[in-house]
Structures are given as C-alpha cells and as structure tokens.
Design an enzyme around this catalytic site. Structure first.
Site, mmCIF file in Angstrom:
data_model
loop_
_atom_site.group_PDB
_atom_site.id
_atom_site.type_symbol
_atom_site.label_atom_id
_atom_site.label_comp_id
_atom_site.label_asym_id
_atom_site.label_seq_id
_atom_site.Cartn_x
_atom_site.Cartn_y
_atom_site.Cartn_z
ATOM 1 N N ASP A 170 0.827 -1.206 0.000
ATOM 2 C CA ASP A 170 0.000 0.000 0.000
ATOM 3 C C ASP A 170 0.860 1.255 0.000
ATOM 4 O OD1 ASP A 170 -2.863 -0.852 0.187
ATOM 5 O OD2 ASP A 170 -2.114 -1.905 1.942
ATOM 6 N N TYR A 171 1.882 1.270 0.829
ATOM 7 C CA TYR A 171 2.731 2.455 0.920
ATOM 8 C C TYR A 171 3.581 2.643 -0.341
ATOM 9 C CZ TYR A 171 1.389 3.135 5.768
ATOM 10 O OH TYR A 171 0.664 3.376 6.909
#
Length: 399
Positions: A170-171
């Site tokens: 996600d990051y």
C-alpha cells in the site's frame, strides 16, 4: 514561508484506507490542497484501523491525513454526486481506489467528470487494475503482495512464506500515486497538446516493477528463485549477524570493492587472493562458507566496537533498529525524521517528518489531520453554497 512546489494544485481525495491516501498525503506535504471526501457519519475506514490511544483515538490518522481538509459527502445521493461534479470543475486531480466500475455506478466515472473538466487528471488505484480478467477481484495490500511474487521470496527456506508485518505494498503504491500525479500534471501543463487523462495503477504492479531480477532470471535461465533471508543470490557475504553482546546487525557487500574493505577490516586479506572468495560470483558459489567466516568474526566484537570499526573501513553495516532505538537515534534527530505536532485531543503527537527535503521549496506540516467533516462549510461555501444550503444538505445527510 517558502513557496511549496505544489501550491495552487487542488486534489480531490475520494479514496480510503492506505495506498491512495498515502499518495495524497505526500502531495499535501508539498503544498497541494487535498480535499478528503469521506462518508457522512463514518468517515474513511482508516479512522477505525489501529493502533489506538487509551481513549480510542486512531493513532495512524494524524500521519496519514495531515495537510488535508475533510468534506463529508454521500455519493449514493444525487445531490452528493452533483457536489462532486462541482468540485471536479475546480480541481486538478481526483484520486480514487474503489473497485473498478464503482464510480461509474454512482454516475461519476471519468467519462462524466472530464465533461465537467477536460483538464482533470484521475488516478485510479485498485488491486488488479482497470483491465484484465481479475479487475473485479477485491484487492488489498497483503494479498497484492503475494500476487506480486514478493511473498514467495520472503522468509526461510524450511518454513512457510511470510507476509510483510505492515502494509508495505500500500505504501509503495502511494509513492506511485504521487509520482503519477506530478508526471501527469507536468504533461498537462507543459505539453502543447496537454490535457487531463486517466492513470491506472494496480497494487500488485507497484511491487512487481521492482523485481526485474526475477523476470530476467526466469526468462533467460528458467530459474524459479526460492525464498531465503537476505540478499540471497545477489551478493556474498550478506545477512543478519549477532554481535558478542547479543545485538543484531545487517551487513552486505554488494560489490567486490566493499568486500575488499571488509576483508581488510577483518584482517583477512588472504581472501582477496583465494579463488573461493576473490570475486562476488565465487563467493556466491561458496556463500555458506563466506557467511560463516563473517559470522565468526562479528561475534567476537561488541556492537559499538564493530560498528565503529566497520565505519572506519567504509563497510555497509547497520544495527537492526527497534522503534525505541529510532526515537533515540541522533541521525533521525538531525534529519528531523520524527516531528511533533499539536493534536486536538492528545495534546502533542509525534509523526514522520517530511521526505524528501527540498532546498528551496521545502514541504511542511501546515495542518493536523482533520476531524470528520471539519471543513464542510469552508469547502462548500468556496463553490457557491450558502449557509442555509449547507444546513439543508446536513439535514438530508448528503454531507
């Protein structure tokens, strides 16, 4: 204050959880006006994700949503859709991460919004992208990490594959969101034929793009790399080693030059002439023996002695840092990697600092993460709604 690089850029953040919101918070750190669109009464789902304070305050929210303004808006209602269209007319970028087809179902797909604003850039994040047979599958970061091929490599050979202990994909995807935003903006604003466009990002692709070595290895050698700790198959020696006083350090020699420094530091100059060790290719053939030599040497040294000695020789090494170590580390302090901001209920809270550091137009934390709907009135009045109309929208749960 110095002018920020993205001052004057307006972003509609119609996304939830981590990947896309992380991208927009990076853009907000550098001056973009990020309007965070949230569900009335509930807000972004990341408001309900741990960790929490003793009083139930979400502790991730301040770092993930600083420099944003919160607007509650129900896109299931026609009036909510019309408000989003009005906002789109005055925005540069819209970022969303719903399952493909969701915005179209609500009547605000890109085909509709570009009629409102041909210069609008829409960045669409989903688990598997807007195309392909898997496009409608539910997509979250940890399954996407497995699909990318990364999880297959992670862990020890004699145990099951291990997922990262946080939402790594996600990051990483959020960085691609920010990269896509500034790239599309540059094209729009500098090209003679520049205009808005749609950008399609699949979660799994953002990690897969980083593993060109896997593609090359399988394509040319038909080799399936199996999981192993550290930089297995890349360079030798490398790994996690324990010092005499019980601390862990990570050491890697990715080039022959850095190995030469290590050999000198260990007093093992003989290895530089030994046909088993004198090149990285040979050391990889004898990796277990090479690592054992390093392991045996490291466990004769206390951590501070080891780090000081290897730093003197220019060998890449680091202690394995806990978050307590990080809070107390002078390098983190000097780089302002952790900063303190005011919080309406917690008083003071520490959050990650600004990355990267611009010499002339640095980013900044201008506002704390907003409470739900905190900026409804100022945002709506800014696009022509009267105070009475805003009250009516509130009474009908449109906002």
């Amino acid at each position: 204050m110095a002018k920020t690089p993205l001052e004057g850029v307006t972003i509609l953040d119609v996304s939830t959880m981590i990947a896309a919101p992380y991208g927009t918070v990076l853009l907000g750190d550098f001056g973009a006006d990020v309007i965070k669109v949230e569900i009335p009464g509930r807000g972004d789902t990341s408001r309900s994700v741990g960790p929490f304070s003793e009083d139930g305050e979400p502790l991730r929210w301040p770092g993930l949503s600083r420099n944003k303004r919160s607007l509650t808006l129900d896109l299931h209602q026609e009036e909510g859709v019309e408000i989003l269209k009005k906002l789109a007319r005055k925005s540069d970028i819209l970022v969303e991460n719903f399952r493909p087809g969701t915005l179209e179902k609500w009547g605000v797909g890109y085909d509709v919004l570009k009629e409102e604003n041909p210069n609008l850039i829409m960045i669409r994040v989903s688990g598997y992208g807007q195309t392909g047979p898997y496009k409608e599958k539910a997509g979250f970061g940890t399954p996407a990490t497995a699909f990318s091929g990364y999880t297959y490599l992670q862990g020890f050979t004699d145990r099951h594959p291990v997922s990262p202990p946080f939402s790594l994909t996600d990051y990483i995807c959020g960085i691609y969101v920010a990269f896509a935003a500034v790239t599309a903006l540059y094209n729009r604003d500098t090209s003679e034929e520049g205009s808005g466009q749609m950008v399609d990002i699949a979660l799994y692709e953002t990690v897969f793009r980083m593993m060109e070595f896997l593609v090359a290895e399988y394509d040319q050698l038909q080799k399936v790399r199996e999981r192993a700790p550290g930089l297995h198959g890349h360079s030798s020696p490398s790994g996690t080693f324990k010092t005499k006083d019980g601390h862990w350090v990570v050491l890697v020699t990715s080039t022959d030059t850095t190995f030469n420094r290590l050999a000198n530091a260990m007093g093992r100059e003989d290895m530089l002439e030994d046909p088993r060790y004198y090149t990285n290719a040979k050391r990889l053939e004898n990796n277990d023996d090479t690592n054992q030599i390093v392991e045996d040497w490291i466990k004769t040294k206390d951590r501070k002695e080891l780090l000081d000695h290897l730093d003197e020789y220019g060998v890449p090494v680091s202690p394995v840092m806990s978050i307590e170590d990080i809070f107390n580390d002078e390098q983190y302090r000097a780089r302002e990697n952790i900063v303190e901001v005011k919080h309406p209920r917690l008083g003071q809270i520490k959050v990650p600092g600004i990355v990267p550091k611009f010499e002339k137009t640095p980013g900044s934390i201008r506002t704390v993460a907003p409470d739900l709907g905190e900026n409804n009135s100022e945002i709506l009045s800014g696009i022509g709604f009267s105070e009475d109309e805003i009250v009516q929208l509130k009474s009908k749960n449109v906002i």
